[in-house]
Motif scaffolding. Structure first.
Motif, PDB file in Angstrom:
ATOM      1  N   LYS A  40       1.123  64.184 -31.212  1.00 51.12           N
ATOM      2  CA  LYS A  40       2.033  64.288 -32.353  1.00 51.12           C
ATOM      3  C   LYS A  40       2.910  63.046 -32.382  1.00 51.12           C
ATOM      4  CE  LYS A  40       2.496  69.304 -31.911  1.00 51.12           C
ATOM      5  NZ  LYS A  40       3.411  70.401 -31.565  1.00 51.12           N
ATOM      6  N   ALA A  41       3.614  62.880 -33.481  1.00 53.29           N
ATOM      7  CA  ALA A  41       4.546  61.749 -33.561  1.00 53.29           C
ATOM      8  C   ALA A  41       5.592  61.875 -32.468  1.00 53.29           C
ATOM      9  CB  ALA A  41       5.216  61.738 -34.931  1.00 53.29           C
ATOM     10  N   THR A  42       5.892  60.767 -31.825  1.00 51.50           N
ATOM     11  CA  THR A  42       6.904  60.770 -30.775  1.00 51.50           C
ATOM     12  C   THR A  42       8.254  61.180 -31.354  1.00 51.50           C
ATOM     13  OG1 THR A  42       5.756  59.006 -29.645  1.00 51.50           O
ATOM     14  CG2 THR A  42       8.048  59.326 -29.068  1.00 51.50           C
ATOM     15  N   THR A  43       8.918  62.079 -30.657  1.00 49.37           N
ATOM     16  CA  THR A  43      10.221  62.552 -31.148  1.00 49.37           C
ATOM     17  C   THR A  43      11.378  61.889 -30.433  1.00 49.37           C
ATOM     18  OG1 THR A  43      10.199  64.336 -29.547  1.00 49.37           O
ATOM     19  CG2 THR A  43       9.304  64.804 -31.740  1.00 49.37           C
ATOM     20  N   TYR A  44      11.068  61.156 -29.367  1.00 51.92           N
ATOM     21  CA  TYR A  44      12.084  60.444 -28.590  1.00 51.92           C
ATOM     22  C   TYR A  44      13.009  61.374 -27.823  1.00 51.92           C
ATOM     23  CZ  TYR A  44      10.032  56.897 -31.366  1.00 51.92           C
ATOM     24  OH  TYR A  44       9.112  56.087 -31.945  1.00 51.92           O
ATOM     25  N   PHE A  45      12.592  62.612 -27.640  1.00 49.81           N
ATOM     26  CA  PHE A  45      13.298  63.469 -26.706  1.00 49.81           C
ATOM     27  C   PHE A  45      12.521  63.529 -25.392  1.00 49.81           C
ATOM     28  CE2 PHE A  45      15.147  65.110 -30.649  1.00 49.81           C
ATOM     29  CZ  PHE A  45      16.480  64.993 -30.329  1.00 49.81           C
ATOM     30  N   GLU A  76       2.554  60.990 -29.052  1.00 47.85           N
ATOM     31  CA  GLU A  76       2.909  61.566 -27.766  1.00 47.85           C
ATOM     32  C   GLU A  76       2.173  62.885 -27.579  1.00 47.85           C
ATOM     33  OE1 GLU A  76       7.104  62.189 -27.464  1.00 47.85           O
ATOM     34  OE2 GLU A  76       7.086  62.275 -25.286  1.00 47.85           O
ATOM     35  N   ARG A  77       1.791  63.152 -26.340  1.00 52.16           N
ATOM     36  CA  ARG A  77       1.158  64.430 -26.026  1.00 52.16           C
ATOM     37  C   ARG A  77       1.914  65.096 -24.889  1.00 52.16           C
ATOM     38  NH1 ARG A  77      -5.041  65.604 -24.071  1.00 52.16           N
ATOM     39  NH2 ARG A  77      -4.387  64.419 -22.251  1.00 52.16           N
ATOM     40  N   PHE A  78       2.027  66.395 -24.974  1.00 50.06           N
ATOM     41  CA  PHE A  78       2.714  67.150 -23.931  1.00 50.06           C
ATOM     42  C   PHE A  78       2.078  66.863 -22.577  1.00 50.06           C
ATOM     43  CE2 PHE A  78       3.090  70.651 -21.038  1.00 50.06           C
ATOM     44  CZ  PHE A  78       4.432  70.996 -21.123  1.00 50.06           C
ATOM     45  N   GLU A  79       2.915  66.669 -21.584  1.00 52.35           N
ATOM     46  CA  GLU A  79       2.421  66.502 -20.219  1.00 52.35           C
ATOM     47  C   GLU A  79       3.529  66.911 -19.265  1.00 52.35           C
ATOM     48  OE1 GLU A  79      -0.341  63.647 -19.817  1.00 52.35           O
ATOM     49  OE2 GLU A  79      -0.700  64.070 -17.709  1.00 52.35           O
ATOM     50  N   LYS A  99      14.261  58.711 -21.255  1.00 53.24           N
ATOM     51  CA  LYS A  99      13.773  57.334 -21.275  1.00 53.24           C
ATOM     52  C   LYS A  99      12.602  57.310 -22.247  1.00 53.24           C
ATOM     53  CE  LYS A  99      11.829  53.749 -18.357  1.00 53.24           C
ATOM     54  NZ  LYS A  99      10.511  53.774 -19.022  1.00 53.24           N
ATOM     55  N   SER A 100      12.697  56.478 -23.256  1.00 55.13           N
ATOM     56  CA  SER A 100      11.752  56.545 -24.376  1.00 55.13           C
ATOM     57  C   SER A 100      11.034  55.225 -24.570  1.00 55.13           C
ATOM     58  CB  SER A 100      12.493  56.881 -25.676  1.00 55.13           C
ATOM     59  OG  SER A 100      13.169  58.087 -25.559  1.00 55.13           O
ATOM     60  N   GLU A 101       9.990  55.313 -25.383  1.00 59.43           N
ATOM     61  CA  GLU A 101       9.343  54.096 -25.848  1.00 59.43           C
ATOM     62  C   GLU A 101      10.244  53.421 -26.861  1.00 59.43           C
ATOM     63  OE1 GLU A 101       4.916  53.301 -26.965  1.00 59.43           O
ATOM     64  OE2 GLU A 101       5.544  55.278 -27.604  1.00 59.43           O
ATOM     65  N   PRO A 102      10.300  52.097 -26.895  1.00 58.76           N
ATOM     66  CA  PRO A 102      11.073  51.447 -27.956  1.00 58.76           C
ATOM     67  C   PRO A 102      10.414  51.696 -29.305  1.00 58.76           C
ATOM     68  CG  PRO A 102       9.834  49.839 -26.686  1.00 58.76           C
ATOM     69  CD  PRO A 102       9.676  51.147 -25.975  1.00 58.76           C
ATOM     70  N   VAL A 138      14.829  48.687 -21.179  1.00 56.83           N
ATOM     71  CA  VAL A 138      14.868  50.150 -21.147  1.00 56.83           C
ATOM     72  C   VAL A 138      15.391  50.676 -22.481  1.00 56.83           C
ATOM     73  CG1 VAL A 138      15.815  52.171 -19.976  1.00 56.83           C
ATOM     74  CG2 VAL A 138      15.445  50.071 -18.683  1.00 56.83           C
ATOM     75  N   THR A 139      14.754  51.723 -22.966  1.00 58.93           N
ATOM     76  CA  THR A 139      15.265  52.405 -24.143  1.00 58.93           C
ATOM     77  C   THR A 139      15.586  53.846 -23.769  1.00 58.93           C
ATOM     78  OG1 THR A 139      13.905  51.049 -25.590  1.00 58.93           O
ATOM     79  CG2 THR A 139      14.769  53.101 -26.521  1.00 58.93           C
ATOM     80  N   ILE A 140      16.790  54.279 -24.057  1.00 55.58           N
ATOM     81  CA  ILE A 140      17.189  55.671 -23.837  1.00 55.58           C
ATOM     82  C   ILE A 140      17.266  56.340 -25.202  1.00 55.58           C
ATOM     83  CG2 ILE A 140      18.949  57.218 -22.894  1.00 55.58           C
ATOM     84  CD1 ILE A 140      17.652  55.548 -20.731  1.00 55.58           C
ATOM     85  N   GLY A 141      16.647  57.513 -25.323  1.00 50.96           N
ATOM     86  CA  GLY A 141      16.510  58.181 -26.607  1.00 50.96           C
ATOM     87  C   GLY A 141      17.750  58.927 -27.053  1.00 50.96           C
ATOM     88  N   LYS A 142      17.559  59.667 -28.139  1.00 49.72           N
ATOM     89  CA  LYS A 142      18.656  60.412 -28.746  1.00 49.72           C
ATOM     90  C   LYS A 142      19.077  61.578 -27.857  1.00 49.72           C
ATOM     91  CE  LYS A 142      16.365  59.385 -33.088  1.00 49.72           C
ATOM     92  NZ  LYS A 142      15.611  59.917 -34.229  1.00 49.72           N
TER      93      LYS A 142
END
Lengths: 809, 284
Positions: A351-356, A366-369, B54-57, B67-71
């Motif tokens: 799915k689209a990366t949610t950045y959480f 992104e895939r659940f892992e 810790k997220s992808e940019p 380093v990118t830190i997410g919401k």
């Protein structure tokens, strides 16, 4: 099926995994130093057998493991022999020398000191003293040899030096080092002068390649080193910068070394700065044991209670219930699927990366892992590992190779310029570029070169590329590798058909005078080679007056063709980037200047002839003085002016003896375009499974894409290519996949073909049933025979050409 | 021969340090309970409710940093949620390294902290720091004599100390390891530094597991587990207390426990010293 709240479950499992690590480390076991059970066992054994489970034992009147400066060579420490108790046995550790030298890359003042910490690792005790390790000679060993070549030398270097060995039946040697290539051991000079000899003629073969070599393992103390620091005291007991020592090591001594360039043991007062840290236990037959019989009775009872409570109720500390709860939740989610726990969580869609942060993320998908710590918990409790993803391939990020035909461009020349006039996001660093040609048969390999963008000021840069042309090239692709260390991502800077020229231009003209520009048109004739990818111009400008206030006004620069009949500017080809006064009136340090400075201005154009006109005008006169372009007093009909509002040939007036100072530049990269592609399209997760399993290639579902912006799908400002909302979800191309898998240190190469049109959810097993692996070190993808190609022959790679390499659930 | 009092004190000191590790587990289980119920158990200076992974940019600007830190969202000392941090935070950890000197084959250690914003209600500040040899001193670096696997294990099990907090109310959310193959601030083009993260975040939630499947199958477990583990830990702590009490009361102390340690105060390990004062009101 009910919705799966993947982000919450990922967080829950991650925290459960962290709890498992913290609790397991705290409780530990009887054989894990640094844990509660180990400490209790240590106390318990002291009360009963009078010996620790693991500890330094003083067997005589004097302590063992005394550290002194070696009298024969003060760059070594001498660690005297000692005894270590280990699981009821006593291990005798021989005297040894340890070097105080450490090669530091930086240079340090002679007053700097570094800390050295000597200890005895638990692993040394686990390796049975006297155990024999065997290998064979990898080359013949000859009379007079100082180096002995052996197979798998790295394994035996790990045993620690010096190493006692026998070559053949009974030739005794001691190895004290190895050669730079790590292929041969060097013989200790103390043994027969450091040479192999049986008295024969130098060069005669003593042992043939393949002769057995037996190493006799001897446990040794080891050393760790800190980095040099400036200190006001050489008190080794109070020094704060010793390296960290694992809790599984027995401390022996801390030592301060002064003068890193020519190291010697520091002195503190009248003594060497050596602080013995070993904790000496009495032997089992000591008349003064740690616990007297009376004390032992008192303390042993409470220790045994604590031990049994820790062991017998350990399930209350275990996170096994957490896994059971997750298992029940997993079952409750499924109406009819009947998937196992591992199958269910191992087949979640991308799915689209949610950045959480819910799993393994790759360029916006992104895939659940489960986290690695949860995997450890799962394995410790169930004896099985959860599903592990080792690699993800995305066709839409696979820019190269498409169908590979022909040869790469013959050359690639690079230059770097300071971005004084044009904004650039390229900062200091080494940038690697590649250029390939796309013909009707496909894309050629790329030619690569690197350029260092570097200056003493922290400026930004524009990089210029010029490459050799390729016959039949429809267009060229340009790739850039980031200057960020270790990043292997390669960005394609160009779109299809954007760059069609190549080659080198002319060197331009060097000027020395100044010609004022005005709000009327001024034209300068320039020359290039034909079919040249004109990326821009370098020219020189200055403001003659200080304090120009209308700094947002600009120099406008355009490229015109040449009218063959009149020799005057003809029609507009394109516009270079304008250069604002604000850039001209300041130097690279931001200070006001009236001097000429170099400016680079960008344009993308493939020349179709050799003569052009650069037409310039000011958007407004500067508030003071004038804006000048640097010129030379040469040239015939190379300069033209007009006051007419329309710069058509008839309106120009030609003049002699004025030529523009300029240099035609090839393709310019200023970092503001691109970021579209990852060349190989493969992301290696670096996972290592706790339970080796058979591997599979899996074609995962993709249920949610990043939100589109315009015609592209993006994550932030980074476009994602190769996706159309009307696409069917099967794979678009036949893929030949090569996987390099490992079990322990043994690598195996496996191949599998993914047919064109494979439906999502398909699983293709790798290798045979008995081939199991714990990690993957590389994945390579080549296009097969059945491909979806574009008109120009390049493969149409799709996001649906996505697969994972993972353990079989 | 090391004096037996000092030997046993060091063993008990290690035992109590291991008990401390188990206490971390208790806080993690408490965090899970708060996370699943959406109910903070205490008022703290700052609670990580959710996110800051810790997220992808996601932009080229972020991609130019290490380093990118997410919401994410936090809760402040008033018990209210702070404004949601919708922006990504980018950090460059190698800028923490000393300038103008070459570092090669070196390990450096550090932490990323979350500090409450000076304006209550605003998202927290994220700051990074390297481990120093001593408070106010210089960085603690070591050469890479230990393999990465050993260093990873030391990072996991808290054998590597946290970097000094930027503020007393800062919350550590990550530990990191810099495996410096090459670094010199004057030659950034040659930088070769691998960065490894160790996730220390304990999300304490704010809405609970509203999903009925999660609430049914997981929340009840979490609540039970926290109580059971606390009970178990209490038992172990009591057992260790009894061991220390018996150790204090050993007959062989000469002339007696307090006088012995008055004479050998410098050899008393720090954690055991604190424990004796806290649990037995004995000041060594």
């Amino acid at each position: 099926m009910a919705d799966v709240n993947e982000e919450f479950i990922a967080e829950y499992a991650r925290v459960v995994g962290n709890a498992h690590i913290a609790i397991e480390d705290g409780i530990g076991s009887l054989t894990t130093p640094g844990s509660a059970l180990f400490n209790l066992n240590q106390l318990s054994l002291l009360a009963t057998t009078k010996l620790p489970a693991f500890g330094v034992v003083q067997t005589g009147a004097n302590t063992g493991f005394n550290v002194t400066v070696d009298s024969s060579d003060p760059t070594f420490l001498r660690v005297s022999s000692g005894t270590v108790a280990y699981n009821g046995n006593l291990i005798n550790v021989s005297s040894q020398r340890i070097s105080i030298k450490k090669a530091f890359a930086g240079s340090y003042s002679s007053s700097y000191v570094y800390g050295m910490r000597i200890g005895f690792p638990y692993s040394e005790a686990q390796n049975t003293a006297g155990q024999i390790y065997s290998t064979v000679l990898s080359q013949d060993a000859k009379e007079g040899d100082t180096e002995i070549y052996v197979e798998n030398i790295a394994t035996y270097i790990e045993l620690g030096l010096p190493l006692t060995a026998y070559i053949g039946v009974n030739t005794y040697v001691v190895f004290d080092g190895y050669n730079a290539a790590k292929t041969a051991f060097t013989i200790d000079p103390a043994i027969n002068g450091g040479v192999l000899s049986n008295g024969s003629t130098t060069g005669d073969i003593i042992f043939d390649s393949g002769t057995r070599v037996n190493f006799i393992y001897e446990p040794k103390a080891k050393a760790l080193y800190g980095l040099p620091v400036s200190t006001i005291s050489n008190d080794p007991e109070l020094f704060n910068y010793y390296p960290l020592m694992p809790s599984s090591w027995l401390p022996i001594a801390d030592v301060l070394i002064v003068n890193p360039g020519a190291p010697e043991v520091a002195t503190f007062g009248l003594s060497d700065a050596i602080f013995r840290t070993a904790m000496d236990y009495p032997p089992a037959n000591s008349t003064i044991p740690i616990f007297t019989n009376d004390d032992a009775k008192i303390i042993a009872a409470s220790i045994n209670v604590a031990k049994s409570e820790l062991i017998n109720n350990k399930n209350r500390a275990s996170v096994s219930d957490a896994i059971t709860a997750l298992d029940q939740y997993t079952t409750a989610l499924q109406d009819e699927s009947g998937l196992t726990f591992r199958e269910f969580w191992g087949t979640r869609p991308f799915k689209a990366t949610t950045y959480f942060g819910k799993g393994t993320s790759f360029q916006g998908l992104e895939r659940f892992e489960f986290s690695n710590n949860f995997s450890k918990a799962y394995f410790d409790i169930t004896g099985q590992d959860i599903q592990r993803t080792f690699a993800i391939f995305r066709g839409d990020l696979y820019a190269f190779p498409t169908t590979i035909y022909g040869n790469a461009p013959a050359s690639l020349a690079l230059n770097s310029y300071k971005a004084l006039g044009t904004a650039s996001t390229l900062t200091r660093g080494t940038y690697t570029y590649g250029v390939s040609a796309v013909t009707t048969s496909g894309e050629t390999p790329a030619v690569y070169n690197s350029v260092l963008s570097f200056d003493t000021t922290n400026s930004n840069y524009i990089n210029e590329l010029q490459w050799g042309s390729v016959a039949g090239a429809l267009f060229y692709h340009i790739y850039r590798k980031s200057n960020i260390s270790g990043e292997q991502t390669e960005y394609r800077l160009t779109s299809i058909g954007q760059v069609t020229g190549s080659g080198t231009g002319t060197t331009g003209i060097v000027g020395y005078a100044g010609t004022s520009l005005s709000t009327n048109f001024t034209a300068y004739k320039i020359s290039t080679t034909n079919n040249f990818q004109l990326g821009g111009l370098q020219l020189r400008l200055r403001a003659t007056g200080t304090g120009v206030t209308n700094s947002t006004a600009e120099v406008q620069i355009k490229l015109y063709s040449n009218d063959g009949a009149t020799g005057k500017p003809n029609s507009l080809i394109g516009s270079f980037d304008s250069i604002p006064f604000s850039k001209i009136i300041l130097d690279s340090n931001g200070d006001a200047t009236t001097a000429f400075q170099n400016f680079v201005t960008k344009l993308d154009y493939k020349t179709t002839s050799t003569t052009f006109w650069v037409v310039m005008k000011l958007s407004a006169q500067p508030s003071t003085g004038s804006i000048q372009v640097q010129t030379s007093a040469n040239g015939t009909n190379a300069y033209a002016t007009t006051t007419a509002p329309s710069p058509i040939p008839a309106n120009w007036t030609l003049a002699n003896s004025v030529s523009l100072h300029h240099k035609p530049l090839g393709f310019l990269d200023y970092g503001r375009s691109g970021s579209s592609s990852v060349r190989r399209g493969v992301y290696l997760t670096g996972s290592k499974t706790y339970e080796p399993r058979r591997l599979r290639i899996y074609i995962p579902d993709i249920s949610d894409f990043p939100a589109p912006t315009g015609s592209s799908f993006t994550r932030g400002d980074i476009p994602i290519y190769g996706l159309s909302s009307t696409d069917s979800t099967e794979t678009k191309n036949e893929l030949i996949v090569t996987v390099v898998a490992k079990l322990g240190d043994t690598e195996t190469t496996l191949t599998q073909t993914i047919p064109q049109g494979t439906t999502r959810g398909t699983s293709l097993l790798l290798g045979t049933e008995d081939q199991i692996f714990d990690s993957v070190t590389d994945v390579q993808v080549a296009p097969g025979a059945n491909l979806q190609t574009q008109q120009n022959g390049a493969i149409y790679w799709s996001i649906y050409d996505m697969f994972t390499v993972e353990t079989q659930p | 021969m090391t004096d037996k009092g000092i030997v046993t004190a060091n063993l008990l000191n290690e035992l109590i340090l291991n008990l401390d590790k188990m206490t971390i587990g208790e806080d993690i289980f408490l965090g899970l309970e708060e996370f699943s119920l959406g109910l903070p158990a205490a008022s703290r200076e700052i609670d990580l409710c959710w996110g800051f992974a810790k997220s992808e940019p996601s932009t080229t600007a972020l991609a130019s940093h290490e380093v990118t830190i997410g919401k994410g969202v936090t809760r402040n000392s008033t018990g209210d949620l702070d404004s949601v941090q919708f922006d990504f935070t980018s950090l460059d950890l190698t800028t923490l390294l000393p300038s103008a000197i070459t570092l090669k084959n070196i390990y450096a250690f550090g932490s990323i902290y979350m500090t409450p914003n000076a304006t209550v209600g605003n998202p927290p500040d994220l700051e990074s720091a390297l481990v120093k040899g001593v408070s106010g001193g210089v960085n603690l670096f070591m050469t890479n004599d230990l393999n990465l696997e050993t260093i990873f294990n030391m990072m996991q099990v808290e054998e590597v100390p946290a970097a000094e907090k930027p503020e007393s109310n800062s919350l550590e959310i990550y530990k990191f390891l810099l495996n410096i193959n090459y670094y010199n601030s004057l030659s950034p083009e040659l930088k070769d530094v691998e960065i490894y993260f160790f996730d220390k975040r304990i999300p304490r939630g704010w809405g609970g597991f509203a999903d009925e499947f999660m609430a049914t199958n997981i929340t009840s477990y979490v609540v039970f587990k926290k109580e059971d583990y606390t009970d178990y830990l209490d038992t172990i702590q009591q057992s260790v207390y009894n061991i220390v009490k018996n150790w204090i009361n050993l007959r062989s102390w000469s002339p007696n426990f307090l006088d012995y340690w008055d004479a050998n105060s410098a050899s008393m390990p720090d954690r055991l010293r604190d424990y004796l004062e806290l649990e037995f009101s004995l000041i060594i």
